[in-house]
Design a protein around this motif. Structure first.
Motif, PDB file in Angstrom:
ATOM      1  N   THR A  46      -1.146  -9.669  -0.545  1.00 53.68           N
ATOM      2  CA  THR A  46      -0.599  -8.854  -1.584  1.00 53.68           C
ATOM      3  C   THR A  46      -0.146  -7.742   0.563  1.00 53.68           C
ATOM      4  N   GLY A  47      -0.446  -6.638  -0.684  1.00 53.05           N
ATOM      5  CA  GLY A  47       0.089  -5.512   0.200  1.00 53.05           C
ATOM      6  C   GLY A  47      -1.763  -4.956   1.102  1.00 53.05           C
ATOM      7  N   ILE A  48      -2.634  -5.604   0.780  1.00 52.08           N
ATOM      8  CA  ILE A  48      -3.626  -5.116   1.728  1.00 52.08           C
ATOM      9  C   ILE A  48      -3.329  -6.594   2.309  1.00 52.08           C
ATOM     10  N   THR A  49      -2.658  -7.362   2.624  1.00 52.26           N
ATOM     11  CA  THR A  49      -3.160  -8.064   4.376  1.00 52.26           C
ATOM     12  C   THR A  49      -1.867  -7.699   4.788  1.00 52.26           C
ATOM     13  N   THR A  50      -0.797  -7.044   3.965  1.00 55.34           N
ATOM     14  CA  THR A  50       0.217  -5.778   5.383  1.00 55.34           C
ATOM     15  C   THR A  50      -0.203  -4.844   5.899  1.00 55.34           C
ATOM     16  N   VAL A  51      -1.419  -4.450   5.758  1.00 51.46           N
ATOM     17  CA  VAL A  51      -1.674  -2.714   5.457  1.00 51.46           C
ATOM     18  C   VAL A  51      -2.518  -3.725   6.631  1.00 51.46           C
ATOM     19  N   ALA A  52      -3.095  -4.326   6.341  1.00 48.72           N
ATOM     20  CA  ALA A  52      -4.527  -4.610   7.603  1.00 48.72           C
ATOM     21  C   ALA A  52      -4.148  -5.234   8.806  1.00 48.72           C
ATOM     22  N   ILE A  77      -0.769  -4.730  -5.457  1.00 47.02           N
ATOM     23  CA  ILE A  77      -1.754  -4.383  -6.260  1.00 47.02           C
ATOM     24  C   ILE A  77      -2.849  -3.452  -5.067  1.00 47.02           C
ATOM     25  N   ILE A  78      -1.760  -2.488  -4.638  1.00 45.05           N
ATOM     26  CA  ILE A  78      -2.054  -1.321  -3.574  1.00 45.05           C
ATOM     27  C   ILE A  78      -1.054  -0.453  -3.876  1.00 45.05           C
ATOM     28  N   SER A  79      -1.483   0.935  -4.801  1.00 47.59           N
ATOM     29  CA  SER A  79      -0.544   1.995  -4.527  1.00 47.59           C
ATOM     30  C   SER A  79      -0.053   2.664  -3.471  1.00 47.59           C
ATOM     31  N   SER A  80      -0.619   2.439  -2.573  1.00 50.16           N
ATOM     32  CA  SER A  80      -0.271   3.398  -1.355  1.00 50.16           C
ATOM     33  C   SER A  80      -0.898   2.791  -0.560  1.00 50.16           C
ATOM     34  N   PRO A  81      -0.555   2.741   1.209  1.00 53.78           N
ATOM     35  CA  PRO A  81       0.428   3.669   1.274  1.00 53.78           C
ATOM     36  C   PRO A  81       1.399   2.876   0.997  1.00 53.78           C
ATOM     37  N   ASP A  82       3.336   3.733   1.599  1.00 53.73           N
ATOM     38  CA  ASP A  82       4.389   2.798   1.123  1.00 53.73           C
ATOM     39  C   ASP A  82       4.868   2.191   1.714  1.00 53.73           C
ATOM     40  N   LEU A  83       5.421   0.589   2.137  1.00 53.22           N
ATOM     41  CA  LEU A  83       5.130  -0.137   2.317  1.00 53.22           C
ATOM     42  C   LEU A  83       6.772  -0.653   2.387  1.00 53.22           C
ATOM     43  N   THR A  84       7.894   0.570   2.023  1.00 55.49           N
ATOM     44  CA  THR A  84       9.378   1.242   1.970  1.00 55.49           C
ATOM     45  C   THR A  84       9.337   0.791   3.637  1.00 55.49           C
ATOM     46  N   LEU A  85      10.360  -0.244   4.156  1.00 54.02           N
ATOM     47  CA  LEU A  85      10.893  -0.208   5.657  1.00 54.02           C
ATOM     48  C   LEU A  85      11.359   0.996   5.904  1.00 54.02           C
ATOM     49  N   LYS A  86      11.550   1.445   6.699  1.00 57.39           N
ATOM     50  CA  LYS A  86      13.134   2.556   7.433  1.00 57.39           C
ATOM     51  C   LYS A  86      13.451   1.837   8.481  1.00 57.39           C
ATOM     52  N   ASP A  87      14.139   1.333   8.589  1.00 56.64           N
ATOM     53  CA  ASP A  87      15.097   0.980   9.921  1.00 56.64           C
ATOM     54  C   ASP A  87      14.250  -0.691  10.327  1.00 56.64           C
ATOM     55  N   GLY A 105      -7.146   2.505   4.895  1.00 55.27           N
ATOM     56  CA  GLY A 105      -5.967   3.849   4.602  1.00 55.27           C
ATOM     57  C   GLY A 105      -5.656   3.247   2.926  1.00 55.27           C
ATOM     58  N   PHE A 106      -5.285   2.191   2.049  1.00 56.68           N
ATOM     59  CA  PHE A 106      -4.457   1.571   0.757  1.00 56.68           C
ATOM     60  C   PHE A 106      -5.598   1.898  -0.329  1.00 56.68           C
ATOM     61  N   THR A 107      -4.911   2.698  -0.164  1.00 59.10           N
ATOM     62  CA  THR A 107      -5.304   2.576  -2.342  1.00 59.10           C
ATOM     63  C   THR A 107      -5.212   1.449  -2.850  1.00 59.10           C
ATOM     64  N   LEU A 108      -6.106   0.949  -3.794  1.00 54.34           N
ATOM     65  CA  LEU A 108      -5.959  -0.241  -4.837  1.00 54.34           C
ATOM     66  C   LEU A 108      -6.019   0.332  -5.549  1.00 54.34           C
ATOM     67  N   ASP A 109      -4.399  -0.529  -6.463  1.00 53.65           N
ATOM     68  CA  ASP A 109      -4.296  -0.045  -7.824  1.00 53.65           C
ATOM     69  C   ASP A 109      -5.520  -1.166  -8.915  1.00 53.65           C
TER      70      ASP A 109
END
Ligand SMILES: [Mg+2]
Length: 369
Positions: free
Chosen positions: A299-305, A331-341, A353-357
């Motif tokens: 999930t996004g937890i691993t992405t952020v970590a 399952i996280i609501s932030s940070p925004d993981l939308t790629l910019k370029d 620094g992620f927020t668990l949803d």
């Protein structure tokens, strides 16, 4: 501050799109949420991948919870090392790789807790960011070469520089997919991942056929258990090779670098057993070799970590794997993981620094039963 408990919760998040690997298809991310609780109310959060199933991960971590509870939160490597050694002490079983998979979520949760306790982002605890951003690749999927080409075209329109697709669907289909995606992406960079699909002779033949589509490398063309086979292929082709499933430990990295069996090393915390070992494995820098972040059913937890760790690794690649695109809901609501370029910026903590949803976590927990 002392650790008072270890909570483990199996979660299932469905994918919006099936993705194909050589050995299987994946339709969901099944993980075990790992929460390390303290007497001061801070909670460190991580996740382990629920393979072969969630019960094994939950039971293994709970068996080891006595090594964690009562300890202060900052000795991450010592605590993870103690759990790892307990898990591999099972006689007559090859538990090394399994133990790494199990402890990864604990390691993640302990780093998150240490960052929260210190009031700083985890990248600051790991030596500090040496990059202003990390770049990710576009993971192309689709049920046909045409669908994959369309998917790749969308990534290019989003400014993604590096396009990645998996092979292993059969020789002629693989060639058709590579051809379709290459013609869709123009001169963007193309990576092809065979996920151990081939024996040596097939790998040499297939890579020679694929060379005209200008792949910047082919990932794990042969069995991950045979370094010599990889070296044999590498000696026979002109396309660079990446080692992925072969790499779990710093010793694996050393062996591949020493044998000159790979041009790129693909690494993830769920294979290495967390970020302490991952950063040791990144010492491939001494061999002049980049490391590329690996993604699994996370999930996004691993992405952020992963992103925090990558920011601190000088020789991190500029086309790393990110798996969020497949998640039906994160399952996280932030940070925004939308790629910019194709990039994500530095994240500021504390912790990861992620927020668990919590509502999404509840839905994911219900799906796991
Ligand atoms: Mg791979």
């Amino acid at each position: 501050m002392k650790i008072t408990g270890l909570r483990t919760t199996p979660l299932v998040v469905p994918y919006t799109q099936t993705y194909h690997v050589t050995q299987a298809t994946r339709t969901e991310a099944a993980v075990v949420l790992v929460e390390v609780e303290t007497d001061e109310g801070l909670i460190g959060i991580g996740e382990s991948i629920a393979q072969p199933n969630a019960s094994l991960i939950v039971d293994s971590l709970q068996v080891c919870s006595d090594l964690i509870v009562g300890q202060p939160p900052f000795a991450v490597d010592a605590l993870v090392g103690a759990v790892y050694r307990k898990l591999i002490s099972i006689p007559a079983a090859e538990m090394d790789r399994m133990a790494r998979l199990i402890v990864a979520g604990l390691d993640m949760a302990l780093w998150d807790l240490a960052g929260k306790a210190a009031g700083v982002p985890v990248h600051a605890l790991l030596g500090g960011a040496v990059h202003s951003h990390i770049q990710y690749f576009g993971f192309v999927e689709g049920e046909s070469p045409e669908a994959m080409a369309e998917d790749a075209r969308r990534f290019v329109e989003q400014g993604i520089e590096v396009i990645y697709l998996k092979l292993g669907r059969g020789h002629e289909t693989d060639i058709a997919c590579a051809a379709a995606v290459r013609s869709a992406i123009g001169d963007k960079r193309l990576r092809l991942d065979a996920n151990e699909a081939w024996d040596v002779m097939t790998a040499i033949r297939m890579i020679k056929r694929l060379e005209k589509y200008d792949p910047e490398f082919i990932e794990q063309p042969v069995s991950s258990h045979n370094l010599d086979a990889m070296r044999q292929v590498k000696a026979a082709v002109d396309v660079p090779l990446a080692a992925d499933q072969a790499i779990h430990s710093p010793e694996d990295v050393f062996a591949y670098c020493r044998a000159q069996a790979a041009d790129v090393i693909v690494l993830g915390p769920h294979e290495t057993g967390g970020y302490g070992q991952l950063r040791k494995a990144a010492a491939a820098e001494a061999a002049g070799i980049r490391v590329c972040l690996h993604g699994v059913t996370e999930t996004g937890i691993t992405t952020v970590a992963n992103h925090h760790a990558a920011l601190t690794i000088p020789n991190i690649d500029d086309g790393n794997q990110i798996m969020c695109r497949f998640l039906g809901e994160d399952i996280i609501s932030s940070p925004d993981l939308t790629l910019k370029d194709g990039k994500l910026p530095i994240f500021d903590g504390p912790g990861f620094g992620f927020t668990l949803d919590r509502a999404a976590v509840s839905r994911a927990a219900e799906r796991s039963f």
